[in-house]
Design an enzyme around this catalytic site. Structure first.
Site, PDB file in Angstrom:
ATOM      1  N   GLY A   1      -0.803 -66.263  32.184  1.00  0.00           N
ATOM      2  CA  GLY A   1      -1.016 -65.220  31.186  1.00  0.00           C
ATOM      3  C   GLY A   1      -2.241 -65.413  30.321  1.00  0.00           C
ATOM      4  O   GLY A   1      -2.473 -64.637  29.387  1.00  0.00           O
TER       5      GLY A   1
ATOM      6  N   GLU B   1       0.599 -71.660  35.232  1.00  0.00           N
ATOM      7  CA  GLU B   1       0.337 -70.782  36.371  1.00  0.00           C
ATOM      8  C   GLU B   1      -0.756 -69.754  36.075  1.00  0.00           C
ATOM      9  O   GLU B   1      -0.484 -68.555  36.043  1.00  0.00           O
ATOM     10  CB  GLU B   1       1.626 -70.030  36.739  1.00  0.00           C
ATOM     11  CG  GLU B   1       2.744 -70.930  37.175  1.00  0.00           C
ATOM     12  CD  GLU B   1       4.063 -70.184  37.354  1.00  0.00           C
ATOM     13  OE1 GLU B   1       4.863 -70.597  38.203  1.00  0.00           O
ATOM     14  OE2 GLU B   1       4.294 -69.194  36.631  1.00  0.00           O
ATOM     15  N   PRO B   2      -1.977 -70.191  35.856  1.00  0.00           N
ATOM     16  CA  PRO B   2      -3.032 -69.204  35.603  1.00  0.00           C
ATOM     17  C   PRO B   2      -3.407 -68.442  36.872  1.00  0.00           C
ATOM     18  O   PRO B   2      -3.589 -69.047  37.934  1.00  0.00           O
ATOM     19  CB  PRO B   2      -4.215 -70.070  35.143  1.00  0.00           C
ATOM     20  CG  PRO B   2      -3.964 -71.416  35.751  1.00  0.00           C
ATOM     21  CD  PRO B   2      -2.476 -71.569  35.867  1.00  0.00           C
ATOM     22  N   GLY B   3      -3.498 -67.146  36.762  1.00  0.00           N
ATOM     23  CA  GLY B   3      -3.971 -66.325  37.882  1.00  0.00           C
ATOM     24  C   GLY B   3      -5.283 -65.679  37.500  1.00  0.00           C
ATOM     25  O   GLY B   3      -6.361 -66.044  37.969  1.00  0.00           O
ATOM     26  N   ARG B   4      -5.190 -64.740  36.545  1.00  0.00           N
ATOM     27  CA  ARG B   4      -6.370 -63.984  36.099  1.00  0.00           C
ATOM     28  C   ARG B   4      -7.489 -64.902  35.616  1.00  0.00           C
ATOM     29  O   ARG B   4      -8.662 -64.668  35.916  1.00  0.00           O
ATOM     30  CB  ARG B   4      -5.935 -63.075  34.935  1.00  0.00           C
ATOM     31  CG  ARG B   4      -6.984 -62.110  34.463  1.00  0.00           C
ATOM     32  CD  ARG B   4      -6.565 -61.439  33.149  1.00  0.00           C
ATOM     33  NE  ARG B   4      -5.188 -61.022  33.121  1.00  0.00           N
ATOM     34  CZ  ARG B   4      -4.748 -59.797  33.440  1.00  0.00           C
ATOM     35  NH1 ARG B   4      -5.604 -58.871  33.803  1.00  0.00           N
ATOM     36  NH2 ARG B   4      -3.465 -59.507  33.385  1.00  0.00           N
TER      37      ARG B   4
ATOM     38  N   TYR C   1      -3.132 -49.366  33.083  1.00  0.00           N
ATOM     39  CA  TYR C   1      -2.931 -50.127  31.841  1.00  0.00           C
ATOM     40  C   TYR C   1      -3.905 -49.728  30.746  1.00  0.00           C
ATOM     41  O   TYR C   1      -3.983 -50.413  29.727  1.00  0.00           O
ATOM     42  CB  TYR C   1      -3.128 -51.630  32.092  1.00  0.00           C
ATOM     43  CG  TYR C   1      -2.385 -52.210  33.255  1.00  0.00           C
ATOM     44  CD1 TYR C   1      -0.995 -52.216  33.284  1.00  0.00           C
ATOM     45  CD2 TYR C   1      -3.073 -52.784  34.318  1.00  0.00           C
ATOM     46  CE1 TYR C   1      -0.318 -52.772  34.353  1.00  0.00           C
ATOM     47  CE2 TYR C   1      -2.398 -53.347  35.385  1.00  0.00           C
ATOM     48  CZ  TYR C   1      -1.019 -53.335  35.396  1.00  0.00           C
ATOM     49  OH  TYR C   1      -0.356 -53.895  36.449  1.00  0.00           O
TER      50      TYR C   1
ATOM     51  N   CYS D   1      -8.726 -37.683  44.097  1.00  0.00           N
ATOM     52  CA  CYS D   1      -8.395 -36.343  43.663  1.00  0.00           C
ATOM     53  C   CYS D   1      -7.446 -36.415  42.478  1.00  0.00           C
ATOM     54  O   CYS D   1      -6.268 -36.057  42.580  1.00  0.00           O
ATOM     55  CB  CYS D   1      -7.758 -35.592  44.831  1.00  0.00           C
ATOM     56  SG  CYS D   1      -7.672 -33.855  44.487  1.00  0.00           S
ATOM     57  N   GLU D   2      -7.949 -36.930  41.381  1.00  0.00           N
ATOM     58  CA  GLU D   2      -7.097 -37.143  40.220  1.00  0.00           C
ATOM     59  C   GLU D   2      -7.999 -37.384  39.015  1.00  0.00           C
ATOM     60  O   GLU D   2      -8.884 -38.245  39.069  1.00  0.00           O
ATOM     61  CB  GLU D   2      -6.216 -38.370  40.501  1.00  0.00           C
ATOM     62  CG  GLU D   2      -5.172 -38.578  39.484  1.00  0.00           C
ATOM     63  CD  GLU D   2      -3.935 -39.281  40.048  1.00  0.00           C
ATOM     64  OE1 GLU D   2      -3.601 -39.115  41.239  1.00  0.00           O
ATOM     65  OE2 GLU D   2      -3.313 -39.989  39.264  1.00  0.00           O
TER      66      GLU D   2
ATOM     67  N   TYR E   1      -6.114 -58.794  40.193  1.00  0.00           N
ATOM     68  CA  TYR E   1      -5.287 -57.581  40.182  1.00  0.00           C
ATOM     69  C   TYR E   1      -6.064 -56.308  40.518  1.00  0.00           C
ATOM     70  O   TYR E   1      -5.698 -55.226  40.069  1.00  0.00           O
ATOM     71  CB  TYR E   1      -4.549 -57.435  38.837  1.00  0.00           C
ATOM     72  CG  TYR E   1      -3.743 -58.669  38.481  1.00  0.00           C
ATOM     73  CD1 TYR E   1      -2.617 -59.012  39.229  1.00  0.00           C
ATOM     74  CD2 TYR E   1      -4.117 -59.504  37.430  1.00  0.00           C
ATOM     75  CE1 TYR E   1      -1.892 -60.152  38.933  1.00  0.00           C
ATOM     76  CE2 TYR E   1      -3.390 -60.646  37.127  1.00  0.00           C
ATOM     77  CZ  TYR E   1      -2.275 -60.966  37.887  1.00  0.00           C
ATOM     78  OH  TYR E   1      -1.553 -62.096  37.592  1.00  0.00           O
TER      79      TYR E   1
END
Ligand code: LLP
Length: 496
Positions: free
Chosen positions: A278, A320-323, A373, A400-401, A430
């Protein structure tokens, strides 16, 4: 109201607050935000010693460019800061065979949160004993894979899961194997935000066993009493993209409290405390993330103090670092296709506000985070620099949005044009891992760059890959081979 010719912005107006005022140098590469190897060479962005125009020509756009030195450097920074603890790379941020090998070679552990993430790591040769498997709804097949492979820990998340795991663990023991090592995923009642945390008595979410209700203690006691399971420790994860260490410290305080309760209830001293991931990163120059060193110091201090207060030995720490490992080292390269000035109404002193909608050849299918987000990104004109005055822009995709936005508000040189390359910073976590085939856009490749060499570590998905899944289309050729290629309609870097 007087009409104003569409085009680059000039004249006084009040820019929307999120854009702020234009920076002095629109092409600057803030070192917090851009990969460690990012440089301007004769105006052009180079990554890992490679010019972006060459990367775009060779691999097409959209393209994820991963600075290997940055990724591995950040993994090493965590390993050094948490020396004596286990650093698990949270592979949900971005995983492929090559990344699994780097993480393995560099001595880190790996957190998988599905059977398929586990399968990718195992297929890449990642040592099973250094893998932990997460998930609030692990299937029998996923649990069996974990048990058969002999992974380090299963992080159990529910009483149902314990019921499913026990027979598999018993079967392994009967076949001469060891008990299955588990951690209890706890919900500590801390809701973490970027600059604050709120302790809540009630936790309304799907993960883990609640500390407040006593479920976490019940689960721990239950696991300790199962001879086929080994309770190695406790786990807590409070959220993602967190800048303030107070939330981690509060969580550590509470989960150590549970270590004490487990000891009181059973006499067991648990050996491991996993405090999750996190740790936030800088997406914008103003963001101010904590360093791995500072996080490590604070967590160690809190855990040591809490353990001393409870007269418990200090457990082995894990994080547990990911980002924070994968995020900052990757940029996404896009080619600009169309530019549309849109009148926003009148600004100050009668001048109209104009926002240039700069459309690129990817979008929410390769980066859903802005739409999902409201995430903030920044980008630069990558194939050249420009002295043109700043124009207020919104970088959008080709889906298309109307919510298909990549960078909501930013300043780009007013002479950006179709064929120019844009580089969006900090897209390593991510983005590829959450990519989709919305509107049948194809997943971009990932190219690792280092010391002037570029290696495609994930190739571009082709239309035929997608056709292969379709009962009617499997085996048919694409109507036009060109549609399968990222063929730029304009020469890359038209103005360079
Ligand atoms: N450990 C556990 C148990 C987790 O659930 C997560 C993230 C991590 C570690 C890694 O967190 P990190 O260090 O990367 O912040 N898709 C969202 C993020 C979801 C994170 C889910 N769990 C995003 O794009 O921001």
């Amino acid at each position: 109201m007087r009409a104003h010719p569409a085009g680059p912005l000039h004249g006084a107006f009040a820019p929307p607050p999120s854009a702020g005022m234009p920076p002095a140098d629109l092409g600057a590469l803030d070192e917090q935000v851009w990969p460690r190897s990012a440089r301007r060479v004769d105006g052009e962005l180079h990554l890992g010693g490679k010019p972006v125009t060459e990367l775009a020509r060779t691999h097409g756009t959209p393209l994820f460019v991963l600075d290997e030195g940055d990724f591995r450097g950040r993994a090493a920074d965590f390993a050094t800061a948490f020396d004596g603890a286990d650093v698990h790379y949270a592979s949900k941020a971005f995983l492929c065979g090559q990344v699994a090998r780097w993480i393995a070679d560099d001595g880190l552990h790996l957190d998988a949160c599905s059977g398929n993430e586990l399968a990718v790591a195992l297929a890449a040769g990642f040592p099973a004993e250094r893998i932990a498997l997460h998930g609030n709804n692990k299937s029998l097949v996923e649990l069996q894979l974990a048990v058969d492979a002999g992974i380090g820990h299963v992080v159990v998340d529910s009483f149902d899961e314990i019921d499913r795991l026990v027979p598999m663990a018993l079967a392994r023991m009967e076949a001469g194997g060891s008990p299955v090592s588990v951690l209890i995923r706890t919900t500590v009642g801390i809701e973490a935000h970027t600059h604050e945390f709120i302790a809540t008595a009630h936790e309304d979410q799907k993960f883990g066993f609640s500390l407040a209700t006593g479920d976490a203690l019940t689960a721990a006691v239950r696991v300790i009493r199962e001879p086929a399971l080994h309770l190695a420790g406790l786990h807590s994860h409070i959220g993602s993209q967190i800048f303030d260490t107070a939330g981690f410290e509060a969580a550590a305080h509470r989960v150590v409290g549970l270590l004490g309760q487990v000891h009181q209830a059973t006499g067991e001293v648990l050996e491991e405390l996993n405090l999750g991931g996190g740790f936030g990163i800088a997406y914008l120059p103003d963001d101010d993330p904590v360093t791995p060193h500072d996080v490590a110091e604070r967590l160690r201090t809190v855990v040591a103090a809490e353990c001393a207060a409870l007269d418990l030995p200090v457990p082995r720490l894990a994080v547990e670092p990911g980002r924070a490992i994968a995020g900052p080292g990757t940029v996404t390269l896009y080619e600009i296709g169309t530019i549309k000035p849109v009148r926003l109404g009148s600004g100050g002193q009668g001048a109209p506000q104009v926002r240039n909608y700069v459309s690129v050849d990817g979008g929410m299918s390769d980066n859903i985070r802005t739409a999902l987000y409201d995430a903030s990104y920044t980008c630069v004109l990558a194939n050249r620099t420009s002295d043109a005055p700043p124009a207020l822009c919104r970088v959008v995709g080709k889906h298309c949005e109307s919510g298909d936005v990549l960078v909501r508000d930013l300043w780009l040189p007013s002479d950006v044009q179709p064929g120019d390359l844009l580089a969006v910073a900090a897209t390593g976590a991510y983005c590829w891992s959450m990519a989709s085939n919305y509107n049948y856009l194809l997943k971009p490749p990932v190219v690792a760059v280092r010391d002037g060499a570029a290696t495609e570590i994930v190739r571009r998905q082709t239309l035929l890959d997608v056709f292969a899944l379709d009962a009617v289309l499997a085996g048919r050729p694409a109507p036009s081979p060109a549609i399968d290629q990222p063929a730029p309609e304009h020469p890359v870097g038209a103005r360079s």
